[in-house]
Structure formats: C-alpha cells, structure tokens
Design an enzyme around this catalytic site. Structure first.
Site, PDB file in Angstrom:
ATOM      1  N   ARG A 112      11.608   7.587  -6.866  1.00 49.35           N
ATOM      2  CA  ARG A 112      11.315   6.900  -5.600  1.00 49.35           C
ATOM      3  C   ARG A 112      12.037   7.561  -4.430  1.00 49.35           C
ATOM      4  O   ARG A 112      12.442   6.923  -3.480  1.00 49.35           O
ATOM      5  CB  ARG A 112      11.672   5.412  -5.706  1.00 49.35           C
ATOM      6  CG  ARG A 112      11.015   4.714  -6.894  1.00 49.35           C
ATOM      7  CD  ARG A 112      11.284   3.235  -6.923  1.00 49.35           C
ATOM      8  NE  ARG A 112      10.868   2.626  -8.185  1.00 49.35           N
ATOM      9  CZ  ARG A 112       9.627   2.251  -8.473  1.00 49.35           C
ATOM     10  NH1 ARG A 112       8.674   2.428  -7.596  1.00 49.35           N
ATOM     11  NH2 ARG A 112       9.353   1.698  -9.629  1.00 49.35           N
ATOM     12  N   PRO A 140       7.916  10.008 -10.114  1.00 46.54           N
ATOM     13  CA  PRO A 140       8.584  11.099 -10.833  1.00 46.54           C
ATOM     14  C   PRO A 140       9.773  11.673 -10.065  1.00 46.54           C
ATOM     15  O   PRO A 140      10.566  12.414 -10.635  1.00 46.54           O
ATOM     16  CB  PRO A 140       7.472  12.149 -10.972  1.00 46.54           C
ATOM     17  CG  PRO A 140       6.578  11.909  -9.792  1.00 46.54           C
ATOM     18  CD  PRO A 140       6.584  10.408  -9.620  1.00 46.54           C
ATOM     19  N   LEU A 141       9.901  11.297  -8.793  1.00 46.20           N
ATOM     20  CA  LEU A 141      11.035  11.735  -7.987  1.00 46.20           C
ATOM     21  C   LEU A 141      12.047  10.605  -7.804  1.00 46.20           C
ATOM     22  O   LEU A 141      12.844  10.612  -6.871  1.00 46.20           O
ATOM     23  CB  LEU A 141      10.557  12.239  -6.620  1.00 46.20           C
ATOM     24  CG  LEU A 141       9.610  13.438  -6.683  1.00 46.20           C
ATOM     25  CD1 LEU A 141       9.082  13.793  -5.300  1.00 46.20           C
ATOM     26  CD2 LEU A 141      10.314  14.649  -7.300  1.00 46.20           C
ATOM     27  N   TYR A 186      -2.723  -2.175  -3.357  1.00 46.03           N
ATOM     28  CA  TYR A 186      -2.006  -1.400  -2.347  1.00 46.03           C
ATOM     29  C   TYR A 186      -2.572  -1.717  -0.969  1.00 46.03           C
ATOM     30  O   TYR A 186      -3.678  -1.304  -0.625  1.00 46.03           O
ATOM     31  CB  TYR A 186      -2.120   0.102  -2.619  1.00 46.03           C
ATOM     32  CG  TYR A 186      -1.534   0.562  -3.939  1.00 46.03           C
ATOM     33  CD1 TYR A 186      -0.640  -0.217  -4.658  1.00 46.03           C
ATOM     34  CD2 TYR A 186      -1.883   1.803  -4.470  1.00 46.03           C
ATOM     35  CE1 TYR A 186      -0.118   0.209  -5.868  1.00 46.03           C
ATOM     36  CE2 TYR A 186      -1.354   2.241  -5.680  1.00 46.03           C
ATOM     37  CZ  TYR A 186      -0.472   1.437  -6.370  1.00 46.03           C
ATOM     38  OH  TYR A 186       0.048   1.875  -7.566  1.00 46.03           O
TER      39      TYR A 186
END
Length: 327
Positions: A207, A204-205, A56
């Site tokens: 993206r 979990p949303l 990242y």
C-alpha cells in the site's frame, strides 16, 4: 513492458496488471483526467489486465474504465468483482454472495463498463451465509450465458478454493501478497498451485509502504484509509521504514527503485503470479512497469524474503459497518 505473457489458468495476460481502485476510492481525491491518461498509457505500454470492482467509488471506477473501453476493449482483459454491499453514502454494510445478488451485480457491472462480457469475474469476499458452492454455481451460469469468461475469488482460504474449483474451474485467486504480507504462502498458494489457479497479488507495494514514498502517516490525505492500518501507526512506522532502507540498498545494487525491487520479488515467485500494483498517476505506472526488467539474485531474494514488518495488516476479509474494505 516486454511482450511476454503469463497465464491465470487459461486466461493470458501481461506480467503486471493495473489495479484501478485508487483512481476512485480509498486513497484520497482522484484526478479524472490523469486517471484516464494513466489507463491509456498502461495499455500503450502493454498492460492487458485492468482490475476494478463494483464497490470502488460505488460504481464510479467501472464507469471510468468504460470511457477507455469504448475504443480499446479488444486490447485488454477486464476483471471486476461483486459481493461487498455498500449504501448510497459509500459505507460498507455487508457481504452478499447469494445467487440472486450475483445475478443483479453482473448485469449492473456490464452496464457500467459498457461491455458485453467480463473477462474475469471475482467474488470479492466470501459470504459466511451463502455456501461457496451456491455462489460459484451462479457464477458458472454467467459463463454459460456469455456474460463472463473466467471466474475468480478474492481473499479465499485454501479450503474455499478447493470447494469452489470442484463446482467450476477457478482461474485466479486475488489476495494481498508482498514482501510485507506473506500469509498466503502457508496454505493458499500451495492450494492454488495444486489446482492450477493463478495468483493475483493486490497491494504488492505494501500500500505504498514498500516504496518509502510516505515518510509518516501525517503525509497522507485525511480520507486515505491507510491511516487506519497498523503498519502505518507511529509505533510501527519507523521500524518498517528502516526495513524499506534495506530494500533500497538492494535497489541500488540492481539499478532500480525500492518499488521495482518489491515487484521484482513477487514476479520471481512464479510464472503463475500476476501482481496488480495500483496507481492513478503515469509517473508511478512507468516506474512499476520497469520491474519486469529487474533481475534479483538468489541471495537478494532470500534477504527480501527475510524481512518482517512491525504491525499486522488489518483483517481484510470483508469488514462491515463503515470499516475499511480494499482491493
């Protein structure tokens, strides 16, 4: 966030963790000060699992977390990952899970994080060349050396989980899982539960799709990788946003937001599930943490489980040569 905790095998953490990727990678430009404020507020609010990876921002995300860990290390559990190789320009060039690369990677992450031990160390993607047994044996050496406490795999098949767990106990499998991404439920989830492995859903949303926050792909930053995802294509987006309206209707019934309902649905799938919604802003963090107070009826859970999105998620199993890789 309430005081209750969940277990990833024998690693005890808060019901929701914090995915830190977007602070340094993939979702457009970041704001360092706001990211640091979000990290500190998360800890203040009871979040004990912070999730990062060496790729990242080519290590920048781990360095960002180090600024918070200098004074708050004892309050959190740190999860990071290795195995996705990037060049100096931030382009993915391949997957390397060889023992030699693993040994170099863990030492580099420890330096960037400024810690003596990583609480949960994941293989980010399975290497098609290196047998998983060799990789996990090398990771087990890290545990014996005190560099790592617990081991995890990201985006691993049920067969890989079984082979890995036979070498050393695997505490967590991290994979995409949401109302809109359900493939884990066929084989990976049953295998994880058979073996006592906790499940850490990323994205979990959906993206951000499940929140309805972006009405169209043109609302996204030019370098936001969601522009490459099928579910955000113009051909699919309207249909998916119509499904989000059904989530919003349930949110209205329970006094929450669509995002809280999406997280509440995941939390209701089992006490071995610890979602890690990602955000780089305090306002979204506060909203996400409110999901632990959402109570969904059996009928509402069934309706949410019946929603089927338009378009596939991309093949998120270690894309190379400049293609997007996330979580």
């Amino acid at each position: 966030m309430p005081e209750n905790t969940r277990n990833l095998r024998d690693l005890q953490v808060s019901p929701l963790g914090l995915g830190c990727m977007g602070m340094s990678f993939a979702y457009g430009p970041g704001d360092r000060n706001e990211s640091l404020a979000t990290l500190n507020q998360a800890i203040d609010d009871g979040v004990t699992l912070l999730d990062t990876a060496d790729m990242y921002g080519n290590g920048e995300n781990e360095r960002l977390l180090a600024e918070v860990l200098r004074t708050r290390r004892d309050e959190v559990r740190i999860a990071t990952k290795f195995g996705i190789v990037m060049d100096e320009n931030g382009q993915v060039t391949g997957i390397d899970a060889s023992p030699a690369y693993a040994a170099r990677s863990v030492d580099a992450s420890l330096r960037r994080l400024g810690v003596d031990t990583i609480d949960l160390y994941y293989l980010h993607r399975v290497d098609s060349v290196t047998p998983i047994e060799e990789t996990v044996a090398a990771m087990a050496e890290m545990v014996r050396a005190g560099k790592v406490r617990h081991l995890g795999l990201s985006e691993a098949s049920a067969t890989t989980l079984r082979r890995a767990n036979a070498v050393h106990p695997i505490s967590a499998v991290q994979t995409e899982w949401s109302i809109f991404s359900r493939d884990i439920e066929a084989e990976v989830l049953p295998a994880a539960r058979e073996l006592g492995i906790g499940v850490v859903p990323y994205s979990p949303l959906g993206r951000g799709l499940l929140t309805g926050a972006a009405a169209a792909a043109h609302d996204l930053a030019d370098d936001d990788f969601r522009r490459t995802l099928p579910r955000w294509d113009a051909a699919n987006l309207d249909a998916n946003l119509a499904l989000v309206q059904r989530i919003r209707a349930i949110a209205d019934q329970v006094g929450g937001t669509p995002g809280q309902v999406a997280l509440g649905w995941l939390l209701a799938q089992g006490t071995d599930v610890v979602p890690i919604p990602g955000t780089k802003r305090r306002s979204y963090l506060t909203e996400n943490l409110g999901a632990v107070d959402i109570s969904l009826s059996a009928e509402q859970l069934a309706e949410l489980s019946s929603l089927t999105p338009a378009g596939d998620r991309y093949r998120d199993m270690g894309r190379v040569k400049g293609e997007s890789v996330s979580a």
